[in-house]
Design an enzyme around this catalytic site. Structure first.
Site, PDB file in Angstrom:
ATOM      1  N   GLY A 296      19.297  77.902  71.128  1.00 13.71           N
ATOM      2  CA  GLY A 296      20.107  79.218  70.701  1.00 13.71           C
ATOM      3  C   GLY A 296      21.369  78.583  71.527  1.00 13.71           C
ATOM      4  O   GLY A 296      22.016  79.776  72.075  1.00 13.71           O
TER       5      GLY A 296
ATOM      6  N   GLY B 242      18.251  78.530  66.990  1.00 11.86           N
ATOM      7  CA  GLY B 242      19.024  79.802  66.804  1.00 11.86           C
ATOM      8  C   GLY B 242      19.175  80.519  67.940  1.00 11.86           C
ATOM      9  O   GLY B 242      18.462  80.517  68.355  1.00 11.86           O
TER      10      GLY B 242
ATOM     11  N   ASN C 211       8.642  63.799  70.394  1.00  9.79           N
ATOM     12  CA  ASN C 211       8.065  64.524  68.943  1.00  9.79           C
ATOM     13  C   ASN C 211       6.861  65.232  68.707  1.00  9.79           C
ATOM     14  O   ASN C 211       6.022  64.363  68.000  1.00  9.79           O
ATOM     15  CB  ASN C 211       8.681  64.787  67.872  1.00  9.79           C
ATOM     16  CG  ASN C 211       9.374  65.775  66.773  1.00  9.79           C
ATOM     17  OD1 ASN C 211       8.510  67.407  67.597  1.00  9.79           O
ATOM     18  ND2 ASN C 211      10.054  65.416  65.933  1.00  9.79           N
TER      19      ASN C 211
ATOM     20  N   CYS D  20       3.621  67.445  65.581  1.00  9.43           N
ATOM     21  CA  CYS D  20       2.937  67.283  64.795  1.00  9.43           C
ATOM     22  C   CYS D  20       1.336  67.678  64.257  1.00  9.43           C
ATOM     23  O   CYS D  20       1.441  67.358  65.425  1.00  9.43           O
ATOM     24  CB  CYS D  20       3.149  66.149  64.155  1.00  9.43           C
ATOM     25  SG  CYS D  20       5.593  65.394  64.500  1.00  9.43           S
TER      26      CYS D  20
END
Lengths: 314, 284
Positions: free
Chosen positions: A249, A222, A132, A135
Site C-alpha cells: 500500500g 493497496g 514467489n 503457491c
C-alpha cells in the site's frame, strides 16, 4: 535524465546494488515496458517481473479484480507462458531496461522452484531472483510454501543451490508468526526478504449472491493492508539480519518512510502504480527531501530507527 | 482490431465545463489539447484519482475537438463519485490515449451503432468519423429510463437516425436496446457496440444470426489500464490477431481441468489488446 545523488539512497540486497531503493512489485509492473510511457524507468531501482512457472498457465477465470475500500482484490492465477517460451521469446527484451531486472519464480513443488530458478538465473538479462512462495504445494496436501516453515525452507534451499545471484524470498502475511518463517528462510540462504505478499481476502456480490472474483478468494493489496505490512516488517526486522524489501500500500514517500523506519532497506510499489504511475518517482524525491531536511546524508542512517528490536543488515 | 500506433502519456488536464443530467450522469469537459489531437474512436483514458488510495478509473473519450475532450460518467461507486464531483477549474490527470479503438476501415457502408447507458460515450467519435467519410449509420440507444438518455441530438445533428429503448418504457421501445435492434429488422453491414457485458453478448448473437460481424467495446474493471497486471482479461480464440502469443496447452496443463478447451482460447487483456474486439473471436 540526470540523477540526483544526494542524499544517498543506494541500497544493496545481497550483491544487487540499486541506485534508488524502489522496486516495482511482481505482477504489477509487467516487464517494465508497459509503464515506460508514464514513468522514467531510469529513476526506479528495479522491476520485479511477473512470476513465471515451469508450465504455461492460462490463469484464473474472470472476474480477476474487485475494487474494495482503499484496496484491490486480485486473483490473476499466475497467467504466464511457462519458462521455456519465456526464455525463448521474452527474456532477451529485458536487456534494454535502464533499471535492474529481478526475475520472479513461482512453483508447485520444490523441484519446480529449483528448475525454474536455475533456467532463469543463468540469463544475463536477469540480475536477481525473487521467489514467489505463496503457491500451494501440489505434492502434499496443498499447503502454501510461504505458510509452512519446512516448505519455505525447502523451496529457498532448492533455489539457493542452483544460483549465486541475489535471492529475494517473498513472504506471506497469512501466517501466525512471520518472523519465525523469516528466520528459517534466512537460514536457508536468502539474500533478502520481500515483506509482504497480498493478504488473503474475499468480496461477495450481495445481489448476485456469489463471490465477486472468479476464483472466489483473492489477494488484497493497496493502502488497506499498509498497517499489516508495516507491522510484519517491524517483526521480521527484529528477527533477521538480511535486508528487507517492505511492501504493502505504498503511495507516497511518507508511506515508504514507515517501512524504512520499521527496518526495511528498500520498498516495493505495486498497486500504487495503478493509482498513479508517478508514485515511484514521488517516493524517491520525497525521501531525498525528508533526509535533507533532517541532515541525513543517506537513507541507511534512518533504516530501523523507529524499531528498538531492529537487528539490521550485518 | 489492428493495433494502433499510439503515444500515451500522463496529461495534466483542467475541467473547463461540467454538465449533470437529471439522472445523475456527469459530462466533464477538459482542456486537453494533446489528447484531443491524438485520440482515435474507441480509445479511452485512465483518470488518476484526485484523492489517491484507489486504482485509476477507465473512461471512454466521448468528445474530442480542438483543445477539448470530454468524459461521460455514471456514478456507480466511490471512484466515479469522486470524479463526478469535480468542478470547473479542478485538475484531473489522465493516462491517455489508451487501447485499440474501433477498426474504422472495417465499418462498412451501413453501420448499426449500439449503445447501452454511458456506453454512448464511445459511440460519438466513431459516428463522426463514419458520417465524415460518407458512410451511413443508425444509433440504437438504450438506458434504464427516459431521464438517463443523453445527447441523442449530437447524433441526430450528424444526420444519423436514432432509435431509443428504455427498461421502464418511459421513452421509445419498452425493453432492452438489443430487442429493439432485433425487431427493427433494418439491414446493416456491420455492428459496433459499447455497453454492459450482457448487452454486448446479445449484440454478438444478433450479428451471428444475421451473418454480419460486430465490433464490441468491452467495459470491465481495470487495475493498471496499461497491460501490466492481466486483471481485465477476456477469453479469445488463439487464431485472433488480438490473441497474445501463448504456448499450446499440453496434457500436463497446470492447474487447469480442461486441457482441450484450454487449447481453444487464451486470455487477452481488454485494456491492451482491446477494448474493442470482434464478437466472433470472443469465447465468453
Amino acid at each position: 535524465m540526470k540523477l540526483e545523488t544526494h542524499p544517498d539512497l543506494q541500497v544493496e540486497l545481497g550483491a544487487l546494488r540499486l541506485r534508488v531503493p524502489t522496486l516495482m512489485g511482481s505482477g504489477c509492473y509487467g516487464s517494465g515496458e508497459e509503464y515506460a510511457p508514464f514513468a522514467d524507468l531510469a529513476e526506479i531501482g528495479a522491476v520485479v517481473l511477473k512470476s513465471v512457472t515451469r508450465l504455461p498457465r492460462l490463469g484464473n477465470p474472470t472476474p480477476r479484480l474487485a475494487v474494495t475500500p482503499s484496496g484491490l482484490l486480485n486473483a490473476i492465477g499466475l497467467q504466464n507462458p511457462g519458462i521455456e517460451h519465456y526464455l525463448a521469446h521474452d527474456v532477451a527484451k529485458f536487456a534494454s531496461r535502464p533499471c535492474a531486472v529481478v526475475g520472479s519464480v513461482a512453483g508447485f513443488s520444490v523441484d519446480d522452484y529449483a528448475y525454474v530458478t536455475q533456467r532463469l538465473a543463468v540469463r544475463d538479462e536477469i540480475h536477481a531472483i525473487e521467489l514467489n512462495i505463496s503457491c500451494p504445494n501440489v505434492g502434499s496436501e496443498g499447503e502454501t510454501f510461504a505458510c509452512d516453515a519446512n516448505l519455505a525452507e525447502a523451496a529457498t534451499k532448492a533455489a539457493r543451490a542452483v544460483t549465486a545471484k541475489p535471492l529475494i524470498v517473498k513472504l506471506s502475511p497469512n501466517v501466525t508468526d512471520i518472523a519465525a518463517i523469516a528466520r528459517v528462510v534466512e537460514g536457508a540462504g536468502a539474500d533478502a526478504l520481500a515483506v509482504i505478499n497480498t493478504v488473503r481476502g474475499m468480496a461477495i456480490d450481495v445481489d448476485r449472491r456469489e463471490p465477486r472474483l472468479g476464483n472466489a478468494a483473492g489477494g488484497l493489496s493497496g493502502p488497506a493492508i499498509r498497517p499489516i505490512a508495516v507491522l510484519a516488517v517491524w517483526n521480521v526486522a527484529a528477527a533477521v539480519r538480511i535486508p528487507i524489501v517492505g511492501q504493502g500500500g505504498i503511495e507516497s514517500a511518507r508511506d515508504a518512510l514507515e517501512f524504512f523506519l520499521a527496518g526495511a532497506s528498500a520498498v516495493s510499489i505495486g498497486t500504487g502504480n495503478f493509482t498513479d504511475p508517478r508514485v515511484p518517482l514521488n517516493v524517491t524525491s520525497g525521501l531525498r527531501t525528508y533526509l535533507a531536511q533532517r541532515g541525513a546524508g543517506s537513507l541507511r542512517e534512518i533504516v530501523g530507527t523507529a524499531n528498538p528490536g531492529f537487528l539490521g543488515p550485518a | 482490431m489492428r493495433a494502433l500506433a499510439t503515444s500515451p502519456a500522463i496529461h495534466e488536464t483542467v475541467v473547463v465545463d461540467r454538465r449533470e443530467t437529471l439522472s445523475g450522469i456527469v459530462i466533464l469537459g477538459l482542456y486537453a489539447p494533446e489528447i484531443a489531437r491524438l485520440v482515435r474512436p474507441g480509445q479511452y483514458a485512465m483518470a488518476v484519482p484526485p484523492g489517491g488510495e484507489r486504482a485509476a478509473t477507465a473512461l471512454g473519450v466521448y468528445e474530442a475537438r480542438d483543445e477539448r475532450i470530454s468524459l461521460m460518467l455514471a456514478v456507480v461507486g466511490v471512484r466515479t463519485r469522486e470524479l463526478a464531483n469535480l468542478q470547473v477549474g479542478a485538475k484531473l490527470d489522465l493516462l491517455a490515449p489508451l487501447g485499440n479503438g474501433f477498426d474504422l476501415e472495417a465499418l462498412r457502408d451501413d453501420v448499426a451503432l449500439v449503445a447501452g447507458g454511458v456506453g454512448l460515450a464511445s459511440m460519438l467519435l466513431p459516428a463522426q468519423h463514419l458520417t465524415a467519410s460518407g458512410r451511413r449509420a443508425h444509433l440504437y440507444y438504450g438506458a434504464s429510463t427516459a431521464e438517463a438518455l443523453v445527447d441523442e441530438s449530437k447524433f441526430a445533428e450528424l444526420g444519423i437516425g436514432v432509435s431509443v429503448a428504455t427498461d421502464d418504457g418511459t421513452r421509445g421501445y419498452h425493453g432492452f436496446v438489443t430487442e429493439l435492434l432485433e425487431r427493427d429488422g433494418r439491414a446493416h453491414d456491420v455492428l459496433a457496440a459499447c455497453g454492459p457485458s450482457p448487452m454486448l453478448r446479445a449484440v454478438g448473437r444478433i450479428a451471428r444470426l444475421r451473418g454480419v460481424r460486430a465490433q464490441l467495446a468491452l467495459e470491465e474493471t481495470f487495475a493498471c489500464g496499461v497491460g501490466a497486471c492481466w486483471g481485465c482479461v477476456v477469453a479469445i480464440d488463439r487464431s485472433s490477431p488480438q490473441a497474445p502469443r501463448f504456448p499450446q496447452a499440453s496434457s500436463a496443463w497446470d492447474g487447469h481441468a480442461d486441457a482441450a478447451s484450454a487449447s481453444e482460447y487464451v486470455y487477452a487483456r481488454i485494456c491492451k489488446e482491446g477494448p474493442v474486439f470482434w464478437s466472433d473471436e470472443l469465447r465468453w
